[in-house]
Enzyme design. Sequence first.
Site, PDB file in Angstrom:
ATOM      1  N   ASP A   7       0.805  -1.104   0.186  1.00 48.60           N
ATOM      2  CA  ASP A   7      -0.148  -0.098  -0.061  1.00 48.60           C
ATOM      3  C   ASP A   7       0.817   1.180  -0.008  1.00 48.60           C
ATOM      4  O   ASP A   7       2.003   1.223   0.232  1.00 48.60           O
ATOM      5  CB  ASP A   7      -0.910  -0.023   1.373  1.00 48.60           C
ATOM      6  CG  ASP A   7      -1.879   1.211   1.380  1.00 48.60           C
ATOM      7  OD1 ASP A   7      -2.500   1.466   0.107  1.00 48.60           O
ATOM      8  OD2 ASP A   7      -1.925   1.612   2.390  1.00 48.60           O
ATOM      9  N   ASP A   9      -0.128   4.877   1.010  1.00 51.89           N
ATOM     10  CA  ASP A   9      -0.429   6.148   1.819  1.00 51.89           C
ATOM     11  C   ASP A   9      -0.447   5.520   3.425  1.00 51.89           C
ATOM     12  O   ASP A   9      -1.145   4.610   3.730  1.00 51.89           O
ATOM     13  CB  ASP A   9      -1.859   6.829   1.513  1.00 51.89           C
ATOM     14  CG  ASP A   9      -1.878   7.454   0.201  1.00 51.89           C
ATOM     15  OD1 ASP A   9      -0.731   8.063  -0.307  1.00 51.89           O
ATOM     16  OD2 ASP A   9      -2.651   7.339  -0.313  1.00 51.89           O
TER      17      ASP A   9
END
Length: 222
Positions: A7, A9
Site C-alpha cells: 500500500d 499512503d
Amino acid sequence: MRLALFDLDHTLLPIDSDHTWGVFTTELGWNDPAVFSQRNDEFYAHYQAGTLDIHDYVRFATQAARERGAVEAARAHDRYMDEVIRPRITPEAQALVQSHQRAGDMVMIVTATNEFVTRPIAQAFGVSELIAVELARDSTGWITGEIQGTPSFREGKVIRVAQWLAQQGLEWGDVEMSFYSDSMNDLPLLEKAHHPVATNPDARLRQLATERGWRILELFQE
C-alpha cells in the site's frame, strides 16, 4: 514468483498522497479553501472508517485538475513531487522496497489513490508496477472524473491483483505474496497474503494483527 505488494499512503509514505494533493492544489488557488478543506476532511474520515464512496471521492479529488487541464495539472504535480512527496520518502521506506527488489521479488504498489497522483510516486520509489484507481479519459485523452474498471479499493484490490496475475498467466497458487498495509480497508488483500505485514497500522488493524500474530512493522513515526 514472489510478490512484494505495498500500500502507499501511511504505509510507504507517512502521509496520504491524495489528501495532500488536494491541500497542495488549494494552496495554488485552485479550490475554495474552506469548502474544499471541509469536504476533503470528510472524505478522509469516511476512508478511515471504511465507509468511503470511492466514485464520489474520485470525482471530487480530480475536479480541480480536470478543470485546469493536462498541461497545467502536470506542471503542478511536478511541483507537488518536489515540495511534498520527495522530502517524505524516508530512507527506511526506500530501503524496504529495495530489499525486496534485491531479493528478486516482483515489487508492486497497490493503492486506492488514483493513477494521476500516484504513478510519479511509484516511479520515485523505483517501482514500475502500479495498481491504482484507473481514471476514465475523454476523446482528448484527459481525465473525466470517472473510474475505469474496478477501483483498487477494499475488495477491489484483490480483484485487480487477480487480474494482474491472469495477465501474467498466473493464479494465486503460483505466487508467494507479502503485503504491507496500514489500513483495515486492506483486510481482503492482507488475508490473501502469505506474509501480511501491518505497517504503521491504524488502531483496528493493529488489534487484529496482534490477535492473528501478524508481523507489525513501524516503518516511521508519523
